[in-house]
Design a protein around this motif. Structure first.
Motif, short mmCIF file in Angstrom:
data_model
loop_
_atom_site.label_atom_id
_atom_site.label_comp_id
_atom_site.label_asym_id
_atom_site.label_seq_id
_atom_site.Cartn_x
_atom_site.Cartn_y
_atom_site.Cartn_z
N ARG A 41 0.87 -1.18 0.00
CA ARG A 41 0.00 0.00 0.00
C ARG A 41 0.90 1.22 0.00
NH1 ARG A 41 -2.90 2.71 4.39
NH2 ARG A 41 -2.26 1.01 5.77
N VAL A 42 0.61 2.14 -0.93
CA VAL A 42 1.50 3.27 -1.15
C VAL A 42 0.74 4.58 -0.97
CG1 VAL A 42 2.99 4.44 -2.84
CG2 VAL A 42 2.87 1.94 -2.79
N ARG A 43 1.32 5.48 -0.18
CA ARG A 43 0.79 6.84 -0.09
C ARG A 43 1.37 7.64 -1.25
NH1 ARG A 43 2.76 8.24 4.62
NH2 ARG A 43 4.57 9.34 3.80
N ILE A 44 0.49 8.17 -2.11
CA ILE A 44 0.94 8.91 -3.28
C ILE A 44 1.42 10.30 -2.84
CG2 ILE A 44 0.32 9.76 -5.57
CD1 ILE A 44 0.10 6.73 -5.25
N GLU A 45 2.65 10.64 -3.23
CA GLU A 45 3.20 11.95 -2.90
C GLU A 45 3.05 12.92 -4.08
OE1 GLU A 45 3.95 12.29 0.08
OE2 GLU A 45 4.57 10.33 0.83
N LYS A 46 3.45 12.47 -5.27
CA LYS A 46 3.34 13.29 -6.48
C LYS A 46 2.86 12.41 -7.62
CE LYS A 46 5.22 17.21 -4.98
NZ LYS A 46 4.52 18.52 -4.99
N THR A 47 1.94 12.95 -8.42
CA THR A 47 1.48 12.21 -9.59
C THR A 47 1.32 13.16 -10.77
OG1 THR A 47 -0.24 10.73 -10.49
CG2 THR A 47 -0.96 12.42 -8.92
N GLY A 48 1.83 12.77 -11.92
CA GLY A 48 1.73 13.59 -13.11
C GLY A 48 0.41 13.35 -13.85
N VAL A 49 -0.06 14.38 -14.52
CA VAL A 49 -1.27 14.26 -15.34
C VAL A 49 -0.83 14.08 -16.78
CG1 VAL A 49 -3.43 15.35 -16.03
CG2 VAL A 49 -2.52 15.74 -13.73
N CYS A 50 -1.09 12.89 -17.32
CA CYS A 50 -0.56 12.45 -18.61
C CYS A 50 -1.65 12.49 -19.69
CB CYS A 50 -0.04 11.02 -18.46
SG CYS A 50 0.58 10.24 -19.95
N HIS A 51 -1.22 12.58 -20.94
CA HIS A 51 -2.18 12.60 -22.04
C HIS A 51 -3.00 11.30 -22.10
CE1 HIS A 51 -3.88 13.75 -25.92
NE2 HIS A 51 -3.37 14.95 -25.70
N SER A 52 -2.43 10.21 -21.65
CA SER A 52 -3.19 8.95 -21.59
C SER A 52 -4.36 9.07 -20.62
CB SER A 52 -2.29 7.79 -21.18
OG SER A 52 -1.26 7.59 -22.12
N ASP A 53 -4.17 9.81 -19.54
CA ASP A 53 -5.27 10.05 -18.61
C ASP A 53 -6.38 10.84 -19.29
OD1 ASP A 53 -3.96 8.87 -16.33
OD2 ASP A 53 -2.71 10.66 -16.21
N LEU A 54 -5.99 11.80 -20.14
CA LEU A 54 -6.98 12.56 -20.90
C LEU A 54 -7.77 11.65 -21.83
CD1 LEU A 54 -8.22 15.26 -21.84
CD2 LEU A 54 -6.31 15.46 -23.46
N SER A 55 -7.08 10.73 -22.50
CA SER A 55 -7.76 9.81 -23.42
C SER A 55 -8.74 8.91 -22.67
CB SER A 55 -6.73 8.98 -24.17
OG SER A 55 -5.93 9.79 -25.00
N LEU A 56 -8.38 8.49 -21.47
CA LEU A 56 -9.28 7.67 -20.66
C LEU A 56 -10.46 8.50 -20.16
CD1 LEU A 56 -6.61 5.74 -18.59
CD2 LEU A 56 -8.12 4.73 -20.29
N ALA A 57 -10.18 9.73 -19.74
CA ALA A 57 -11.24 10.58 -19.18
C ALA A 57 -12.28 10.97 -20.22
CB ALA A 57 -10.61 11.84 -18.58
N THR A 58 -11.86 11.12 -21.47
CA THR A 58 -12.80 11.52 -22.53
C THR A 58 -13.48 10.33 -23.19
OG1 THR A 58 -11.01 11.54 -24.18
CG2 THR A 58 -11.48 13.61 -23.01
N GLY A 59 -13.01 9.12 -22.90
CA GLY A 59 -13.58 7.94 -23.52
C GLY A 59 -12.90 7.53 -24.81
N LYS A 60 -11.84 8.25 -25.22
CA LYS A 60 -11.10 7.87 -26.41
C LYS A 60 -10.49 6.49 -26.23
CE LYS A 60 -7.47 9.44 -29.59
NZ LYS A 60 -6.51 10.53 -29.90
N LEU A 61 -10.03 6.21 -25.03
CA LEU A 61 -9.59 4.87 -24.65
C LEU A 61 -10.60 4.28 -23.67
CD1 LEU A 61 -5.74 5.39 -24.06
CD2 LEU A 61 -6.88 4.46 -26.10
N ALA A 62 -10.89 3.00 -23.82
CA ALA A 62 -11.90 2.36 -22.98
C ALA A 62 -11.45 2.29 -21.52
CB ALA A 62 -12.19 0.95 -23.50
#
Length: 376
Positions: A41-62
């Motif tokens: 179990r990991v406590r997240i300290e820093k996370t980047g916002v990636c273009h793949s996240d955008l594709s998932l968020a918009t539904g471009k990727l399932a």
């Protein structure tokens, strides 16, 4: 009274939850699954916002929903399973979105980045909502949250002299971009390189080309605001993406086209443009993730005549378990400048704004801080 659900999902955390593609995420409380014998179990300290996240968020990727997106991150181990003997609580780790099983055909034949089981966890709930709905981890990680639970094989320890901010970018953008050059295409010293798209991955490809000793490094982007960042990453030339792009690139490469080309956008148009700007006998590499409804066409004659190589690139063809020390060395020596990729900071509440910036072609990487430092 403790219920079975409490035992199975005992850890209440805050996370940005995507419930409907194309809709804003909401920061809410979810319950993480219990740590299994081989988990951490990991406590997240820093996370980047990636273009793949955008594709998932918009539904471009399932993406199965509801989900917690985010996959490029560094955090601190707060709990280990009974079978995890080589990690301690308090150890910082990079989270991996592909976890090689080491037993399938690709894994046993030198391609662990293509593991047949490496992305299976994305379809397995790692949490539930307060109402008991299953929650899925985007790209197997789910780092837009205070914490996440992953197998031990899905994390890489971070040396003490590597910052958390730098380590978080090694979870995806940098290893993908640099790896595309050093591992996938194996760019030769003294060659010419063309990179389409100067986002986080594209700027990392430019740095990889510089590391490989390419002498002509051409960045192409639709935003003139990316000029300074592209040149800082290693570009010797910057070409604005317009109707004259191909002519400009040929003028910089002896009218032949580039020896090695990389598309970091992933659209049918940019892939086709990359192909046409590759010299005869050159190598074209698709790094950006496109949609399944975007066909790219080639004539049988041109495939024969130009004798170019066209290939895809998954995660920079990198095996993080064995290759990450080399990236740490590049960071230590200053050969990799990761801070230049970061153009914004925020919290979980800022994730949608960060995605909007990516969609508009502004900025490169927003790093989110996901919780209170030191919180167990």
């Amino acid at each position: 009274m403790t219920t079975h659900a409490d035992e199975a999902y005992p850890h209440r955390i805050r996370a940005a939850v995507l419930r409907q593609a194309g809709e804003p995420m909401k920061v809410e409380t979810i319950r993480l699954k219990a740590v299994g014998p081989g988990d951490v179990r990991v406590r997240i300290e820093k996370t980047g916002v990636c273009h793949s996240d955008l594709s998932l968020a918009t539904g471009k990727l399932a993406q199965l929903l509801p989900a917690v997106l985010g996959h490029e991150a560094c955090g601190t181990v707060v709990e280990t399973g009974s079978e995890v003997t080589d990690l301690d609580v308090g150890q910082r780790v990079i989270l991996l979105w592909i976890t090689p099983c080491r037993a399938c055909y690709p894994c046993e034949n030198g391609q662990p980045h293509l593991c047949e089981n490496g992305s299976a966890r994305a379809a397995e709930p790692h949490a539930v909502t307060e109402a008991g709905e299953p929650v899925y981890p985007g790209l197997t990680v789910g780092s837009f949250a205070e914490q996440t639970v992953l197998p031990r094989a899905a994390v890489v320890p971070v040396p003490d002299d590597i910052s958390t901010e730098d380590a978080s970018l090694l979870g995806c953008a940098v290893t993908t971009g640099v790896g595309a050059v050093t591992h996938t295409a194996q760019v030769a010293e003294g060659s010419s390189v063309l990179v389409i798209g100067a986002g986080g991955v594209g700027l990392s490809v430019l740095q990889g080309a510089r590391l490989a000793g390419a002498t002509t490094i051409i960045a192409v982007d639709r935003s003139e605001a990316k000029v300074e960042q592209a040149r800082a990453a290693g570009a010797t030339h910057f070409v604005l993406a317009d109707d004259d792009t191909k002519k400009a690139v040929r003028g910089l490469t002896g009218k032949r086209g580039a020896d090695y080309t990389f598309d970091c956008v992933g659209s049918a148009r940019t892939i086709r443009d990359m192909w046409s700007m590759t010299r005869r006998g050159g190598a074209a590499t698709v790094v950006g993730i496109g949609g399944k409804d975007e066909p790219v066409s080639f004539s049988a004659l041109e495939l024969f005549h130009f004798a170019r190589t066209l290939r895809g690139c998954v995660a920079g063809s990198v095996d993080a378990a064995t290759d990450m020390p080399r990236f740490f060395d590049w960071v230590r020596s200053g050969d990799l400048d990761l801070r230049g990729l970061v153009t914004g900071h925020g919290t979980l509440a800022d994730v949608d704004q960060a995605l909007d910036e990516l969609a508009a072609g502004r900025g490169v990487r927003t790093l989110l801080s996901t919780g209170e430092p030191g919180r167990p």
